[in-house]
Design a protein around this motif. Sequence first.
Motif, PDB file in Angstrom:
ATOM      1  N   ALA A 204       0.751  -1.269  -0.104  1.00 19.51           N
ATOM      2  CA  ALA A 204       0.172  -0.080   0.215  1.00 19.51           C
ATOM      3  C   ALA A 204       0.859   1.265   0.089  1.00 19.51           C
ATOM      4  O   ALA A 204       0.589   2.202  -0.754  1.00 19.51           O
ATOM      5  N   LEU A 205       1.893   1.401   0.940  1.00 14.24           N
ATOM      6  CA  LEU A 205       2.699   2.380   0.851  1.00 14.24           C
ATOM      7  C   LEU A 205       3.591   2.550  -0.311  1.00 14.24           C
ATOM      8  O   LEU A 205       3.698   3.680  -0.841  1.00 14.24           O
ATOM      9  N   THR A 206       4.045   1.580  -0.882  1.00 17.48           N
ATOM     10  CA  THR A 206       4.550   1.803  -2.311  1.00 17.48           C
ATOM     11  C   THR A 206       3.645   2.350  -3.177  1.00 17.48           C
ATOM     12  O   THR A 206       3.970   2.992  -4.047  1.00 17.48           O
ATOM     13  N   GLN A 207       2.573   1.826  -3.379  1.00 17.24           N
ATOM     14  CA  GLN A 207       1.673   2.450  -4.262  1.00 17.24           C
ATOM     15  C   GLN A 207       1.002   3.691  -3.856  1.00 17.24           C
ATOM     16  O   GLN A 207       1.136   4.745  -4.856  1.00 17.24           O
ATOM     17  N   PHE A 208       1.040   4.200  -2.683  1.00 16.91           N
ATOM     18  CA  PHE A 208       0.919   5.664  -2.125  1.00 16.91           C
ATOM     19  C   PHE A 208       1.707   6.470  -2.605  1.00 16.91           C
ATOM     20  O   PHE A 208       1.579   7.622  -3.127  1.00 16.91           O
ATOM     21  N   TYR A 209       3.129   6.027  -2.416  1.00 17.51           N
ATOM     22  CA  TYR A 209       4.179   7.113  -2.888  1.00 17.51           C
ATOM     23  C   TYR A 209       4.471   7.218  -4.364  1.00 17.51           C
ATOM     24  O   TYR A 209       4.565   8.161  -4.883  1.00 17.51           O
ATOM     25  N   GLU A 210       3.817   6.119  -4.994  1.00 17.84           N
ATOM     26  CA  GLU A 210       3.875   6.436  -6.676  1.00 17.84           C
ATOM     27  C   GLU A 210       2.887   7.346  -7.020  1.00 17.84           C
ATOM     28  O   GLU A 210       2.988   8.077  -7.843  1.00 17.84           O
ATOM     29  N   ILE A 211       1.635   7.309  -6.183  1.00 19.21           N
ATOM     30  CA  ILE A 211       0.786   8.231  -6.425  1.00 19.21           C
ATOM     31  C   ILE A 211       1.408   9.605  -6.327  1.00 19.21           C
ATOM     32  O   ILE A 211       0.922  10.463  -6.915  1.00 19.21           O
ATOM     33  N   ARG A 212       1.578   9.705  -5.155  1.00 17.22           N
ATOM     34  CA  ARG A 212       2.111  11.092  -4.663  1.00 17.22           C
ATOM     35  C   ARG A 212       3.203  11.778  -5.693  1.00 17.22           C
ATOM     36  O   ARG A 212       3.194  12.896  -5.934  1.00 17.22           O
ATOM     37  N   ASP A 213       3.903  10.949  -6.083  1.00 19.30           N
ATOM     38  CA  ASP A 213       4.887  11.264  -6.935  1.00 19.30           C
ATOM     39  C   ASP A 213       4.692  11.319  -8.384  1.00 19.30           C
ATOM     40  O   ASP A 213       5.379  11.638  -9.336  1.00 19.30           O
ATOM     41  N   PRO A 215       3.794  12.459 -11.779  1.00 18.09           N
ATOM     42  CA  PRO A 215       3.753  14.079 -12.314  1.00 18.09           C
ATOM     43  C   PRO A 215       2.675  14.579 -12.950  1.00 18.09           C
ATOM     44  O   PRO A 215       1.592  13.801 -13.515  1.00 18.09           O
ATOM     45  N   GLY A 216       2.256  15.958 -12.626  1.00 16.34           N
ATOM     46  CA  GLY A 216       0.974  16.481 -13.134  1.00 16.34           C
ATOM     47  C   GLY A 216      -0.079  16.439 -12.051  1.00 16.34           C
ATOM     48  O   GLY A 216      -1.163  16.850 -12.331  1.00 16.34           O
ATOM     49  N   LEU A 217       0.132  15.555 -10.841  1.00 19.54           N
ATOM     50  CA  LEU A 217      -0.922  15.537  -9.540  1.00 19.54           C
ATOM     51  C   LEU A 217      -1.072  16.900  -9.331  1.00 19.54           C
ATOM     52  O   LEU A 217      -0.248  17.509  -8.744  1.00 19.54           O
ATOM     53  N   ARG A 218      -2.317  17.268  -9.210  1.00 20.63           N
ATOM     54  CA  ARG A 218      -2.720  18.648  -8.500  1.00 20.63           C
ATOM     55  C   ARG A 218      -2.831  18.693  -7.106  1.00 20.63           C
ATOM     56  O   ARG A 218      -2.288  19.718  -6.378  1.00 20.63           O
ATOM     57  N   LYS A 219      -3.431  17.834  -6.723  1.00 21.81           N
ATOM     58  CA  LYS A 219      -3.470  17.520  -5.056  1.00 21.81           C
ATOM     59  C   LYS A 219      -3.003  16.306  -4.530  1.00 21.81           C
ATOM     60  O   LYS A 219      -3.424  15.287  -4.610  1.00 21.81           O
ATOM     61  N   LYS A 220      -1.639  16.320  -3.917  1.00 27.89           N
ATOM     62  CA  LYS A 220      -1.132  15.402  -3.528  1.00 27.89           C
ATOM     63  C   LYS A 220      -1.566  14.633  -2.016  1.00 27.89           C
ATOM     64  O   LYS A 220      -2.185  15.404  -1.221  1.00 27.89           O
ATOM     65  N   ASN A 261      -9.844  15.451  -6.651  1.00 27.95           N
ATOM     66  CA  ASN A 261     -10.453  16.185  -7.723  1.00 27.95           C
ATOM     67  C   ASN A 261     -10.472  15.616  -9.042  1.00 27.95           C
ATOM     68  O   ASN A 261      -9.982  14.666  -9.240  1.00 27.95           O
ATOM     69  N   GLU A 262     -11.289  15.991  -9.877  1.00 25.75           N
ATOM     70  CA  GLU A 262     -11.654  15.436 -11.148  1.00 25.75           C
ATOM     71  C   GLU A 262     -10.493  15.442 -12.129  1.00 25.75           C
ATOM     72  O   GLU A 262     -10.229  14.636 -12.822  1.00 25.75           O
ATOM     73  N   GLN A 263      -9.744  16.465 -11.942  1.00 24.98           N
ATOM     74  CA  GLN A 263      -8.223  16.511 -12.835  1.00 24.98           C
ATOM     75  C   GLN A 263      -7.365  15.325 -12.671  1.00 24.98           C
ATOM     76  O   GLN A 263      -6.959  14.594 -13.457  1.00 24.98           O
ATOM     77  N   ASP A 264      -7.221  14.933 -11.150  1.00 31.74           N
ATOM     78  CA  ASP A 264      -6.354  14.139 -10.769  1.00 31.74           C
ATOM     79  C   ASP A 264      -6.916  12.452 -11.186  1.00 31.74           C
ATOM     80  O   ASP A 264      -5.988  11.694 -11.519  1.00 31.74           O
TER      81      ASP A 264
END
Length: 279
Positions: A204-213, A215-220, A261-264
């Motif tokens: 879960a944490l591996t996937q979570f940090y991949e999501i945070r990292d 590119p282009g994510l508006r709200k981490k 948000n819908e953009q992410d």
Amino acid sequence: MKFEGTDAYVATGDLTVAVNAAVTLERPLLVKGEPGTGKTELARQVAQAMGMELIEWHIKSTTRAAQGLYEYDAVSRLRDSQLGDARVHDVANYIRRGKLWEAFAAEERAVLLIDEIDKADIEFPNDLLQELDRMEFHVYETGETVRARHRPVIIITSNNEKELPDAFLRRCFFHYIRFPEAETLRRIVGVHHPGIKQELLATALTQFYEIRDTPGLRKKPSTSEVLDWLKLILAEDLTPEDLRREGADALPRLHGALLKNEQDVHLFERLAFMARRGR
């Protein structure tokens, strides 16, 4: 007494140093960081750890600095005068204490939280400079001067939505709460979900940090959001395989806890589409 964190709050070494430095210097502690990184909760845990009363002042865009001192209820006094109420002869009956007054009047030293100060008008911090410096203020309607019985421990939070005045910053001890590294986040998760299996947590944490990292994510997603996500994962009794399978070619499982948000959401849908085309 020094703050070293609590059983319910994992405080990093630099954060405990900041809290204790602010207490020693008797200066407000200004805490900045991403929303959801535990800034507000810090004040609650400091109060608990030090055995102090917590007084919370949550700031809104319409909040004025004077409201933290007191408010004079002229409307109620006018109404009572029309009704012939005897209370009208004592103006003190119409003075409503603010949070700063409550902290100054406390029988013992208290923790005062001024939460999200950057939501208020830009002049809000400057309007509190004298009161925070001198630990006193004047009530013009009654002619009294209110002085702090005990200098409160003041913790001020900011989401960095706007710059704070230099004169205000000069009077504070500053600390920025960085987003926790993986090991610190593991400890935080362990406090909230002590029974979670290590393989599931690692996945879960591996996937979570991949999501945070991404590119282009508006709200981490923040710390509070990963805790909510893990709570849902446990409630759904998902396995590491469930997370890996869904994460490889689609939106993350239970992504509504992480993407706000819908953009992410559209960003991850496009990435999922590109991943399927590339097979």
